[in-house]
Design an enzyme around this catalytic site. Structure first.
Site: not given
Length: 290
Positions: A96, A142, A164-165
């Protein structure tokens, strides 16, 4: 540009003999080379190349272009397979776009943006096509979702793949975490998602996150070779079986879609989340100066 060209090329292809269609498509693809999504077709296989510099990060407009491309290919019965890759050196996709979409966002645009990201996953994960991701660089967040939604993954060595959010203070939706967990197993998937662990190419192979690790210069040749294996199976058997296997997850996603959008917008708009997003943006800017 590519979207407009697709609208022009479709009626031309419709009235062209089969022997001319691949050549016509390749010619138009050259004119679309400035697009963020480039498409070439040959022998019932479409190669979709992501080309949004510098790192194929997802903006609303980029997602719209990807989704239009996927929809066009899904509806084109001359196409049976899809190879998805990147034109950018060392990067498949960085996920993202934090700066444009996640930092102090407009909530209405943010909702449309997240719907577009959901749609990309829905189209790929539920596609009738045989889909192969050629991960020719880092696939983060993403980017990992994009690759994981495909049927088969071929990766170049010495790159990283993973979600890795959480390290950015962003909650991982159930359909994202479940896609990863289905590939690597519950315990490994839970740990990797919660701790934002990245898989090296070798670790991705040993865990089942990717199916092959191949030298960079051999990636596309191997993808074409593997695609022949997938297309040797009749579509009626392969695609219907795939839909049966994935039906529950796809239905759960569609049932919870509006709630998922509402939750995403809510926690992205939080002050605490925005602080983490700012930290990540600062880190990205510092790395770009080195």
């Amino acid at each position: 540009m590519a979207t407009n060209i697709r609208h022009v090329i479709k009626p031309i292809l419709r009235f062209s003999p089969n022997s001319s269609r691949n050549r016509i498509t390749r010619i138009f693809a050259r004119y679309a080379s400035s697009s963020s999504v480039e498409v070439q077709t040959q022998d019932q296989v479409a190669t979709v190349v992501l080309n949004r510099k510098p790192v194929n990060s997802f903006t609303l407009e980029f997602l719209e272009e990807i989704n239009t491309t996927l929809s066009d290919l899904e509806n084109n019965r001359d196409i049976r397979g899809l190879i998805l890759t990147s034109s950018l050196p060392k990067v498949f996709s960085a996920g993202l776009d934090l700066i444009k979409e996640m930092h102090n966002p407009d909530p209405k645009r943010l909702a449309v943006f997240w719907r577009g990201f959901q749609e990309m996953w829905l189209q790929l994960y539920g596609s009738r096509l045989a889909t192969i991701a050629v991960v020719n660089g880092h696939a983060i967040a993403g980017g990992c979702v994009l690759a994981s939604a495909c049927d088969y993954r071929i990766m170049a060595p010495n790159y990283s793949l993973g979600l890795n959010e959480t390290v950015a203070g962003i909650a991982v939706p159930f359909w994202v975490s479940q896609t990863l967990t289905n590939l690597v197993g519950k315990r490994v998937g839970e740990r990797a998602t919660l701790l934002s662990e990245m898989f090296s190419s070798d670790a991705a192979l040993s865990s089942g996150l990717v199916d092959m690790v191949v030298a960079q210069e051999n990636l596309m040749a191997e993808a074409q070779k593997q695609m022949k294996r997938w297309l040797a199976i009749p579509d009626s058997g392969r695609s219907l079986t795939k839909h049966t296997i994935r039906r529950e997850m796809l239905e759960n996603m569609r049932d919870d879609r509006e709630e998922d959008i509402k939750d995403f917008v809510s926690y992205i708009m939080r002050e605490s989340t925005q602080k983490f997003v700012q930290i990540q943006i600062d880190n990205i800017k510092q790395k770009s100066k080195k």
